[in-house]
Design an enzyme around this catalytic site. Sequence first.
Site, mmCIF file in Angstrom:
data_model
loop_
_atom_site.group_PDB
_atom_site.id
_atom_site.type_symbol
_atom_site.label_atom_id
_atom_site.label_comp_id
_atom_site.label_asym_id
_atom_site.label_seq_id
_atom_site.Cartn_x
_atom_site.Cartn_y
_atom_site.Cartn_z
ATOM 1 N NE ARG A 93 -3.662 2.194 -0.192
ATOM 2 C CZ ARG A 93 -3.252 3.260 -0.882
ATOM 3 N NH1 ARG A 93 -2.018 3.307 -1.378
ATOM 4 N NH2 ARG A 93 -4.059 4.267 -1.092
ATOM 5 C CB CYS A 142 1.115 5.957 -1.119
ATOM 6 S SG CYS A 142 -0.372 6.787 -0.541
#
Lengths: 261, 107
Positions: free
Chosen positions: A218, A222
Site C-alpha cells: 500500500r 502511494c
Amino acid sequence: MNRRAARVAAALVAATCAVGYAQQRAIAPEALRSGVTFAGPAVRAMQVDDAANPAMLWVERGERLWREPPVANAKSCAACHGDATASMRGVASRFPKVAANGAVVDVEAQINACRAERQNAAPLARESEDLLALTSFVAMQSRGTPTSVTIDGPAAAAFERGRKFYYERHGQMNLSCAQCHEQNWGKRLLAETVSQGHGNAFPAYRLEWQAVGSLDRRLRACLFGIRAEMPAPGAPELLDVALFLGWRAQGLPIETPGVRR
Amino acid sequence: MAFARIQLPPEAKRGEVCEVRISIRHPMETGYRVDDLGKQIPRNTIRDLTCKLNGTLMLRANLGSGVSANPYLRFFITAAESGDLVFEWVDDAGERGDAKATLRVVG
C-alpha cells in the site's frame, strides 16, 4: 553536576521529550479515524461481514498453513504456538517491533524469522500468497485490540527515520505523506476521500488489486501515485515508516482483514 | 494451491431451500490487459464449474471474462439428503480445482 542533579535533569529531558511527542501528534487520539470510515457503504458492508469479505479466502488459507508443517520433519506453527485465537491475540497490534540490533521487524519478517530459526524452512517471498495468508491469519487474531507500538529504546532511531520519511517531500509531484494524510484528510481527491492513512486494516483486500496486499504494498502504491522512486518490497525505509504509522495510529483497533478500494 | 471457501448453513431442514455460497481464489484474467512491458496477458478465466451433491449435478456454470477476480457464487438448492457437496472447476490454462463441504440435512 552531582548524581542527583543529573538524574533530575535526565527526568526533565525525558518529560520534555514525552510532552514533545504528544504535541507533535498531528491528529489527536480522539480524532483518529480508521480508513474504513472514509469508504462507501458497499465497502464497509464487505469488511464487516466475514461471509462476504474476500480477504477471508487468505485467512482460511493461512489457518491451514498454521496447522501444517512447512517442510517435512519440521514443526508446524501450531506445534509451538498452539491455538492462535489465544496465543496470537493482540500480538499484531504491537508490531512493527524493533530488535536489539535496530532492525525493524513486522509480522511478515517475524514469520520468516520463525521459519528460519525453528522450522528449517526457506523464507516466504514478500507479497507471496502464502506469506500474505499467514500474516492475515495471525493479524486477524488481534482484531479489536488497540494498536500499541513501542518507539523508545532501540526503536528510537528507526522511528526518527520513519518520521523524517513521512514529512519529507518525494517524487515528481513533490509531496510528503503529511500533505495529504494530515493536512487534507476528509477532502476529496477525484472519486476518493483522502483518509488519515492508518495501516490498522492491513493486510487488506484492495478492490483495485483484486487481492490481499500488505501495508508495504500500500505504501509503495502511494509512492507510485506521487511518482516517487519505489523501494523494493520489505525495504528498510518502508518498515521505518510502518513503525511511525503504528505510533501515529496508537490506540486505533486492528481491523485485519480489511477491505479497501 | 487452488483454494476456495464454501459456506453452508450448519444444518438444513429436509425438503427446504438451502443457501450455498462459494468464493474461489482466481485471477479471472480477461485477456485484454497488458503487463508492464506491454505484452498481452493471456486470458485465464474459470470456464466451467460444477457442483454435485452425492454425485447428482446441482449447478453447472460457465463463467467468463465478465466475472471479476475471486468469483463469488450464491445459489439455492433443495436439501433432499445429507452428503458431500463437491465443487469442481477448470480454467482456460487447463488447471483444475476442487473444494468440498458436508451438507447436513435433518428432519
